[in-house]
Every structure is written in C-alpha cells, then in structure tokens.
Design a protein around this motif. Structure first.
Motif, PDB file in Angstrom:
ATOM      1  N   ALA A 150       3.184  10.990 -15.039  1.00  0.00           N
ATOM      2  CA  ALA A 150       3.643  11.075 -13.652  1.00  0.00           C
ATOM      3  C   ALA A 150       4.218   9.752 -13.144  1.00  0.00           C
ATOM      4  N   VAL A 151       3.945   8.653 -13.847  1.00  0.00           N
ATOM      5  CA  VAL A 151       4.407   7.336 -13.391  1.00  0.00           C
ATOM      6  C   VAL A 151       5.870   7.156 -13.774  1.00  0.00           C
ATOM      7  N   GLU A 152       6.738   7.159 -12.776  1.00  0.00           N
ATOM      8  CA  GLU A 152       8.170   6.970 -13.026  1.00  0.00           C
ATOM      9  C   GLU A 152       8.515   5.484 -13.073  1.00  0.00           C
ATOM     10  N   GLN A 153       7.908   4.707 -12.203  1.00  0.00           N
ATOM     11  CA  GLN A 153       8.168   3.270 -12.129  1.00  0.00           C
ATOM     12  C   GLN A 153       6.989   2.624 -11.423  1.00  0.00           C
ATOM     13  N   THR A 156       7.164  10.143   1.080  1.00  0.00           N
ATOM     14  CA  THR A 156       8.273  10.746   0.357  1.00  0.00           C
ATOM     15  C   THR A 156       9.494   9.829   0.349  1.00  0.00           C
ATOM     16  N   VAL A 157       9.437   8.711   1.070  1.00  0.00           N
ATOM     17  CA  VAL A 157      10.526   7.730   1.056  1.00  0.00           C
ATOM     18  C   VAL A 157      10.443   6.950  -0.253  1.00  0.00           C
ATOM     19  N   ARG A 158      11.541   6.893  -0.959  1.00  0.00           N
ATOM     20  CA  ARG A 158      11.568   6.223  -2.263  1.00  0.00           C
ATOM     21  C   ARG A 158      11.752   4.717  -2.082  1.00  0.00           C
ATOM     22  N   ARG A 159      10.856   3.934  -2.650  1.00  0.00           N
ATOM     23  CA  ARG A 159      10.948   2.482  -2.550  1.00  0.00           C
ATOM     24  C   ARG A 159      11.767   1.914  -3.710  1.00  0.00           C
ATOM     25  N   ASP A 160      12.470   0.833  -3.429  1.00  0.00           N
ATOM     26  CA  ASP A 160      13.263   0.166  -4.456  1.00  0.00           C
ATOM     27  C   ASP A 160      12.347  -0.808  -5.210  1.00  0.00           C
ATOM     28  N   VAL A 161      11.680  -0.289  -6.220  1.00  0.00           N
ATOM     29  CA  VAL A 161      10.735  -1.100  -6.991  1.00  0.00           C
ATOM     30  C   VAL A 161      11.466  -2.188  -7.767  1.00  0.00           C
ATOM     31  N   ASP A 162      12.685  -1.922  -8.187  1.00  0.00           N
ATOM     32  CA  ASP A 162      13.465  -2.956  -8.883  1.00  0.00           C
ATOM     33  C   ASP A 162      13.679  -4.172  -7.980  1.00  0.00           C
ATOM     34  N   ALA A 163      13.926  -3.929  -6.701  1.00  0.00           N
ATOM     35  CA  ALA A 163      14.108  -5.042  -5.759  1.00  0.00           C
ATOM     36  C   ALA A 163      12.819  -5.837  -5.624  1.00  0.00           C
ATOM     37  N   GLN A 220      -5.068   3.398 -10.480  1.00  0.00           N
ATOM     38  CA  GLN A 220      -4.933   4.561 -11.356  1.00  0.00           C
ATOM     39  C   GLN A 220      -5.442   5.819 -10.653  1.00  0.00           C
ATOM     40  N   ALA A 221      -6.566   5.702  -9.949  1.00  0.00           N
ATOM     41  CA  ALA A 221      -7.106   6.855  -9.226  1.00  0.00           C
ATOM     42  C   ALA A 221      -6.148   7.310  -8.131  1.00  0.00           C
ATOM     43  N   ALA A 222      -5.515   6.349  -7.435  1.00  0.00           N
ATOM     44  CA  ALA A 222      -4.572   6.694  -6.386  1.00  0.00           C
ATOM     45  C   ALA A 222      -3.349   7.406  -6.966  1.00  0.00           C
ATOM     46  N   VAL A 223      -2.862   6.944  -8.101  1.00  0.00           N
ATOM     47  CA  VAL A 223      -1.698   7.559  -8.756  1.00  0.00           C
ATOM     48  C   VAL A 223      -2.054   8.968  -9.232  1.00  0.00           C
ATOM     49  N   SER A 252       0.523  -3.155  -5.141  1.00  0.00           N
ATOM     50  CA  SER A 252       1.134  -2.217  -6.090  1.00  0.00           C
ATOM     51  C   SER A 252       2.144  -1.328  -5.395  1.00  0.00           C
ATOM     52  N   ASN A 253       3.241  -1.067  -6.087  1.00  0.00           N
ATOM     53  CA  ASN A 253       4.244  -0.081  -5.695  1.00  0.00           C
ATOM     54  C   ASN A 253       4.472   0.820  -6.894  1.00  0.00           C
ATOM     55  N   VAL A 254       4.233   2.108  -6.717  1.00  0.00           N
ATOM     56  CA  VAL A 254       4.361   3.050  -7.831  1.00  0.00           C
ATOM     57  C   VAL A 254       5.147   4.272  -7.369  1.00  0.00           C
TER      58      VAL A 254
END
Length: 246
Positions: A163-166, A116-123, A238-241, A191-193
């Motif tokens: 469901a994919v936000e980033q 539930t911790v949000r990762r900084d995908v932009d970074a 894709q299956a994990a997402v 991958s970071n999703v």
C-alpha cells in the motif's frame, strides 16, 4: 514537512507546534474498509502518556497559513532548501477531506493527519536530504529575529507494504542560537506517506511527534534526545499506514 509539515526547520517546527490545536478522534470498526474519519489511529494505539486534545481543521489551516506567510521573512542556507511542499498542500486541506488527531504528553506533542490531498513527498525529500540535510534559517522578524536555527535531518527506515506508494520518514533536530548566545533545542520525528487504500484511493498520512520546548539553555547540549524511541516511532508509523490502507 508540516505538522504536520514538514520540515523541522523554522517553518516546520512551528507547524508541528500549531498542530497541537487540532483534533478528530478516530472511529470505525477494526474490520473492513473504514471511512476517512476512521483512518487515524485509535486512542488506545497512542504511546503511553499521550492524551488526545481538541481542535479543528479550520484552525489548523489558518495557523499554518500565518506560518507560511512568516516564512517569507526567513533566510535559508542553502537557499535551495527553503521548504515548498506546505505552500501547495495546506490551502487544499478542509474539514471534508482531512482527518486530524493530536495528542499531548509531558514530553511532547503527537499529530496525525490523513487526507485525500496528495502531498509532494519529492519536494519534502529535496529540502531535507542530501545538501539539505543540514539547513540554517535566520528569521528577520518576530520573537526569533536574528536567531540562528540549525536543523539537522536524518532519514529513517520507511514503512513497508504494497500500500506504500511513497514515503519519507525523518528525525529532525533543531538548535536555535539566540542573539545573546543562549540556545533552544527541539527534536521531532516526522513522516509523510502516500498510502493506496483497498478501494484504490490514495491518501496522505502524516505522523509527527515533536518534543516539548527545552526552555532557554546556556548552550546546546552535546546530545539531543528524540521525543520517542526510534523503534517505537517507526512501529507507530507502520500501524498508521496499515490502518489508512484499509
């Protein structure tokens, strides 16, 4: 990018290896909303030859913290490509907000993290694409001191769905040239999703596969083989997402 990280540069590579010490077996039914503990892939969805191995979140966090501390003794070129996302992400991981699964085969280590911790995908994107697609790291301490680690990152297609936000999906190949001129080679799929679940909550999904240690070679090979065929890896992401979105 961490196990789960990021980044198959010096820091990321070490985090992926550390991830081999982590486990939480997936559970939950195939229908309806799943609890956090059921959001990792079930063992029967893992690639052929991979078996789940045990560990815990606390060990992973402690090991990743040591790796982050060591990264301060590494010179990165370009310097703007020094990984930053793990420093904010790792300290927030805990047994009550993170689920981990790790599996090993003769050819590599697979790690999946859902939190539930949000990762900084932009970074992550800033330090692995564009001018940071090829990064050189030179540690000043440790067993790889004065070695030259060149990591080449290639962005791969993202998972799809509402469901994919980033998302950021990469192949990361690293060649470590030791002081005596010999080489170590590693390839990782990372991958970071950020996934929005049916209840509106957003979780971070990381699915990484790192190749086994190549062993010391007289020189780097002309081609580096990834730990899993690209199409198979993308289908696994894709299956994990899709599972985490429930």
């Amino acid at each position: 990018m961490s196990i789960l990280a990021r980044p198959d540069r010096f820091l990321s590579t070490m985090v992926v290896v550390v991830g081999a010490a982590t486990l939480l077996t997936a559970c939950g039914s195939d229908d309806g909303e799943l609890p956090l503990t059921g959001l990792v892939l079930p063992s029967d969805r893992l690639p052929a030859g991979y078996s789940v191995v045990p560990a815990d979140v606390e060990d992973l966090v402690a090991a990743n913290k040591r790796t982050l501390d060591q990264s301060g003794t590494v010179a990165f070129t370009p310097d703007v490509c020094r990984p930053t996302a793990d420093a904010a992400f790792t300290p927030e991981l805990a047994a009550d907000n993170t689920v981990l699964l790790v599996a090993q085969s003769d050819t590599g280590t697979l790690s999946e993290l859902v939190t539930t911790v949000r990762r900084d995908v932009d970074a992550d994107r800033r330090t692995t694409t564009g001018v940071c697609a090829v990064v050189t790291a030179v540690p000043s301490k440790g067993t790889l001191a004065q070695s030259r680690i060149v990591t080449t990152s290639t962005e791969l297609p993202k998972p799809t769905g509402d469901a994919v936000e980033q998302a950021l999906v990469l192949r990361s190949d690293s060649v470590t040239t030791l002081p005596d001129g010999k080489a170590l080679v590693r390839s990782s799929l990372l991958s970071n999703v950020l996934v929005r679940r049916a209840n509106g909550d957003v979780v971070t999904v990381q699915l990484n596969i790192g190749s086994a240690d190549s062993g010391v070679k007289p020189a780097a090979p002309a081609e580096i083989t990834p730990p899993l065929p690209q199409d198979e890896y993308l289908a696994l992401v894709q299956a994990a997402v899709d599972r985490a979105a429930r």
